[in-house]
Design a protein around this motif. Sequence first.
Motif, PDB file in Angstrom:
ATOM      1  N   LEU B 451       0.843  -1.210   0.000  1.00 39.34           N
ATOM      2  CA  LEU B 451       0.000   0.000   0.000  1.00 39.34           C
ATOM      3  C   LEU B 451       0.874   1.254   0.000  1.00 39.34           C
ATOM      4  N   LYS B 452       1.974   1.182   0.757  1.00 43.53           N
ATOM      5  CA  LYS B 452       2.882   2.328   0.825  1.00 43.53           C
ATOM      6  C   LYS B 452       3.478   2.633  -0.537  1.00 43.53           C
ATOM      7  N   ALA B 453       3.687   1.542  -1.330  1.00 40.42           N
ATOM      8  CA  ALA B 453       4.352   1.707  -2.624  1.00 40.42           C
ATOM      9  C   ALA B 453       3.439   2.360  -3.664  1.00 40.42           C
ATOM     10  N   VAL B 454       2.126   2.446  -3.376  1.00 43.52           N
ATOM     11  CA  VAL B 454       1.231   3.108  -4.332  1.00 43.52           C
ATOM     12  C   VAL B 454       1.488   4.607  -4.249  1.00 43.52           C
ATOM     13  N   PRO B 455       1.794   5.246  -5.394  1.00 44.89           N
ATOM     14  CA  PRO B 455       2.157   6.665  -5.327  1.00 44.89           C
ATOM     15  C   PRO B 455       1.026   7.515  -4.760  1.00 44.89           C
ATOM     16  N   PRO B 456       1.356   8.485  -3.908  1.00 48.52           N
ATOM     17  CA  PRO B 456       0.316   9.335  -3.315  1.00 48.52           C
ATOM     18  C   PRO B 456      -0.449  10.128  -4.364  1.00 48.52           C
ATOM     19  N   SER B 457       0.157  10.333  -5.539  1.00 42.46           N
ATOM     20  CA  SER B 457      -0.526  11.121  -6.572  1.00 42.46           C
ATOM     21  C   SER B 457      -1.842  10.463  -6.976  1.00 42.46           C
ATOM     22  N   VAL B 477      -6.375   2.396  -4.850  1.00 40.90           N
ATOM     23  CA  VAL B 477      -5.175   1.982  -4.116  1.00 40.90           C
ATOM     24  C   VAL B 477      -5.075   0.457  -4.052  1.00 40.90           C
ATOM     25  N   LEU B 478      -6.185  -0.192  -3.675  1.00 44.16           N
ATOM     26  CA  LEU B 478      -6.130  -1.655  -3.555  1.00 44.16           C
ATOM     27  C   LEU B 478      -5.798  -2.352  -4.873  1.00 44.16           C
ATOM     28  N   PRO B 479      -6.441  -1.971  -5.996  1.00 44.43           N
ATOM     29  CA  PRO B 479      -6.059  -2.651  -7.239  1.00 44.43           C
ATOM     30  C   PRO B 479      -4.572  -2.493  -7.559  1.00 44.43           C
ATOM     31  N   PRO B 483      -1.011  -6.789  -6.545  1.00 49.46           N
ATOM     32  CA  PRO B 483       0.076  -7.752  -6.799  1.00 49.46           C
ATOM     33  C   PRO B 483       0.953  -7.949  -5.575  1.00 49.46           C
ATOM     34  N   GLY B 484       1.297  -6.863  -4.918  1.00 48.26           N
ATOM     35  CA  GLY B 484       2.153  -6.969  -3.729  1.00 48.26           C
ATOM     36  C   GLY B 484       1.452  -7.697  -2.600  1.00 48.26           C
ATOM     37  N   ILE B 485       0.162  -7.369  -2.414  1.00 51.58           N
ATOM     38  CA  ILE B 485      -0.603  -8.027  -1.347  1.00 51.58           C
ATOM     39  C   ILE B 485      -0.700  -9.517  -1.626  1.00 51.58           C
ATOM     40  N   LEU B 486      -0.987  -9.850  -2.900  1.00 47.90           N
ATOM     41  CA  LEU B 486      -1.106 -11.267  -3.270  1.00 47.90           C
ATOM     42  C   LEU B 486       0.202 -11.997  -3.034  1.00 47.90           C
ATOM     43  N   THR B 487       1.294 -11.390  -3.486  1.00 47.41           N
ATOM     44  CA  THR B 487       2.588 -12.047  -3.318  1.00 47.41           C
ATOM     45  C   THR B 487       2.868 -12.287  -1.842  1.00 47.41           C
ATOM     46  N   GLY B 488       2.674 -11.255  -1.034  1.00 46.03           N
ATOM     47  CA  GLY B 488       2.943 -11.391   0.397  1.00 46.03           C
ATOM     48  C   GLY B 488       2.056 -12.442   1.035  1.00 46.03           C
ATOM     49  N   SER B 489       0.769 -12.430   0.663  1.00 46.12           N
ATOM     50  CA  SER B 489      -0.156 -13.395   1.250  1.00 46.12           C
ATOM     51  C   SER B 489       0.234 -14.805   0.862  1.00 46.12           C
TER      52      SER B 489
END
Lengths: 270, 578
Positions: B451-457, B477-479, B483-489
């Motif tokens: 989530l942090k990696a999603v640019p604030p813009s 943000v979630l979409p 990928p990162g969430i899926l990989t981590g999970s």
Amino acid sequence: MADSGNRASTVYHDAAKTLKGKITLDGVNVFYGPDQAIYNVSMVIPDRSVTAFIGPSGCGKSTILRTINRMNETIDIARTKGSIRIDGEEINSKAVDPVILRARVGMVFQKPNPFPKSIYDNVAYGPRIHGLASAKRDLDGIVETSLKKAGLWDEVADRLDQPGTGLSGGQQQRLVIARAIAVSPEVILMDEPCSALDPIATAKIEELIDELRENYCIVIVTHSMAQAARVSQMTAFFHMGDLVEYGPTEDIFTNPHEPRTQDYITGRFG
Amino acid sequence: MINRTDIQAAVEARLAKRYRAEGRFRLFGILAILAAISVLLLLIGSIASQSIPAFRVNELTLPITLEAARVDPAGDGSAASLRRGSYNSLLQEALRAEFPEIEDRDQLRELFGLYTPLNSARLQNHVLDHPELVGQTIDFTFPISDDADLYLQGRTTASSEAAPGLVATPSSTTGEVRIFANSNVFSPIVSDIRARLTTQAEELEDRAERYVARATNSASDEARIGLTREAEQARIRAASLRGLAEPGGLSVNMSPELPSSLIRMNGGIIDITRITDSGRTAEGRVLVALDNTDTGDDWTIWTLDVPQAERRITDAQIAWAETLRERGRVEVGFNTYLFTNADSREPELAGVLGAVIGSALTMLVTMFLAVPIGVATAVYLEEFAPKNRLTGFIEVNINNLAAVPSIVFGLLGLAVFISLFGLPRSAPLVGGMVLALMTLPTVIISSRAALKAVPPSIREAALGVGASRLQTVVHHVLPLAAPGILTGSIIGLAQAMGETAPLLMIGMVAFVADAPSLSIGGLTEPATVMPVQIYLWSDGAERAFEPRTAAAILVLLALMIMFNAVAVFLRRRFERRW
């Protein structure tokens, strides 16, 4: 507060009287945690014109812009004091829903930030979430008009399903403007919209701003004094959180009252 | 002022050194990667080579007559009646029919040791599924015992067969038998046995000497007495071995501690028990009946190098298994039992299906608990929660939880889920809950990073057109973080899938012979999971569990690779640029 009271900003809005006022700021102070970024700013921004905010980096011009659609609220430590009215209606109060406010006050950012979705979806997103179009045909209409107003329709009409991020920087910025227009705002805030663009793209955006002036109240933050001089009717000069001088662009650039304004526009500092 | 050429000279002087440093760095990197790859290959290679016998199985196919009176005692063809049939005796008789010459009870018991009686339950199920077979003769296929299987796969003992090419005559076709040769054909066996006995005696004498030496150096009386006694016993044993090995003795007895010698003659097999008459006569017992007592030179001496006492299969069982193979009754094939059966006490019937289903159910529970809760927590902490002391405290604790030893989560599961909530032991439900607790920190941390990696813009853009915070998160943000969430999970789940320790605490280490059903109800049935199954098998007494342990590890690795492949695929699928 007593401290900020001593630093009352000088406000010139004689010229604004000739134009219809749209936004009124009255004694606006902004704090980031313990630091104060804006000191007691009061001004009237006219409708159907372009008002430019100029000043050196860190002077608070972006901060004051972001108070107008309460984007500052998204920063945890930011607090805004004072009165901000649009058409006489107080917006800086808990009673006003920022979501509704942001539908009325669109914003364009420094870096083009289209959603990683298709061009169509980028423009249609706002109308969709606000429920502005019930039928697909209505939505198509909004997308087309918005893109036409943003001067992008001819370039993208045949590839609306392609990602918005695939466009060039200038096109992306116009797409973002189209996205803002799509929800029929009254005010469009632009935070250095051309700083990431080349001169040709900049010229196009400036042309667009000039056209949009017919229908919207536009506030633009810019680092380029030439741009302020080209596109705006009113100019406000900020320095260290103070509104130093505010008046018709011509006056500010040719006959500034304040020595700090004079120094800045002649390039002695900033 | 520094001269321009001086600067250049100084830079050039250092340049070679800089390039050398860079070269060294690269070399070390390549060496590290090579070392890692070779260790990995070694590991997987050794596991794979160990697992080979587990993927093959020797199966017996015997004709079995399903006499109505035996399988259907009540005579009504009902399931209840069919369940009372005496299926094991049918199997015994079928096997006995192959070797009618065996009459001795002990030998019969040895013969029936060639298969596990659990196969009678399989025969019963077969008949229950096909009641129309009652009264017919069917060919029933079942796995030979694990020890016979290992022997037939050449994993038990090296064996050699030599044809002396000299004339010999057996005294009988069954029972105790003597084989008379007109030359001393058996004397090599005698001298071999004597040599071995002498070596063993020497080893014992050496040992006795060592004991004596240690006894003289020993400080305590008790130890000295013990060592002296040990030395004395070793000497006595050595003396008796030397007595057996005494050259010039007219006969030598075979013993289970020595390599076995068998004779194949006239279509039968004889186990040599004694060689007499200076190597001219062998005495033994018939394991497989001879066709006749004809004299001839077409016979062989068959030597099994590993002594009977050191293996779990007797000479007789080896002779029978070989004979069954020669008669085409035993055939080797792919071991489907490994994939279609749950655990069993008998390695030849043991499979991983129960553990795979158990793992799948456990992982489902873990996934449905850990992923939604973890992602929701991450979204709340990252997108909504104010940044204050409380959230900071929570954050530190979540990070610390990731470092808690997994067995602690097992204890927690035991105390809370089983003792307090009264949930069933050994159940995938509880296992999944415990593993979910263990996986949560991983999911939360990786989701927050994504989530942090999603640019604030992107957030500004969405908020700027008037999206609410929830809409901003859900639509944009979630979409982008998916990928990162899926990989981590998935990495967290894969970790949970390989976890053993916490499951031991909640009783998932039990022996479970029935695969749980792949349904909601299966969640509360006793089950085990893949890593626990591996742990159990690695501890199994039977040698045949050794290759099966390796095979189960391969299955688990394959599942892991599949999991990670899915993770890579999903990441590629959802990855978008902004």
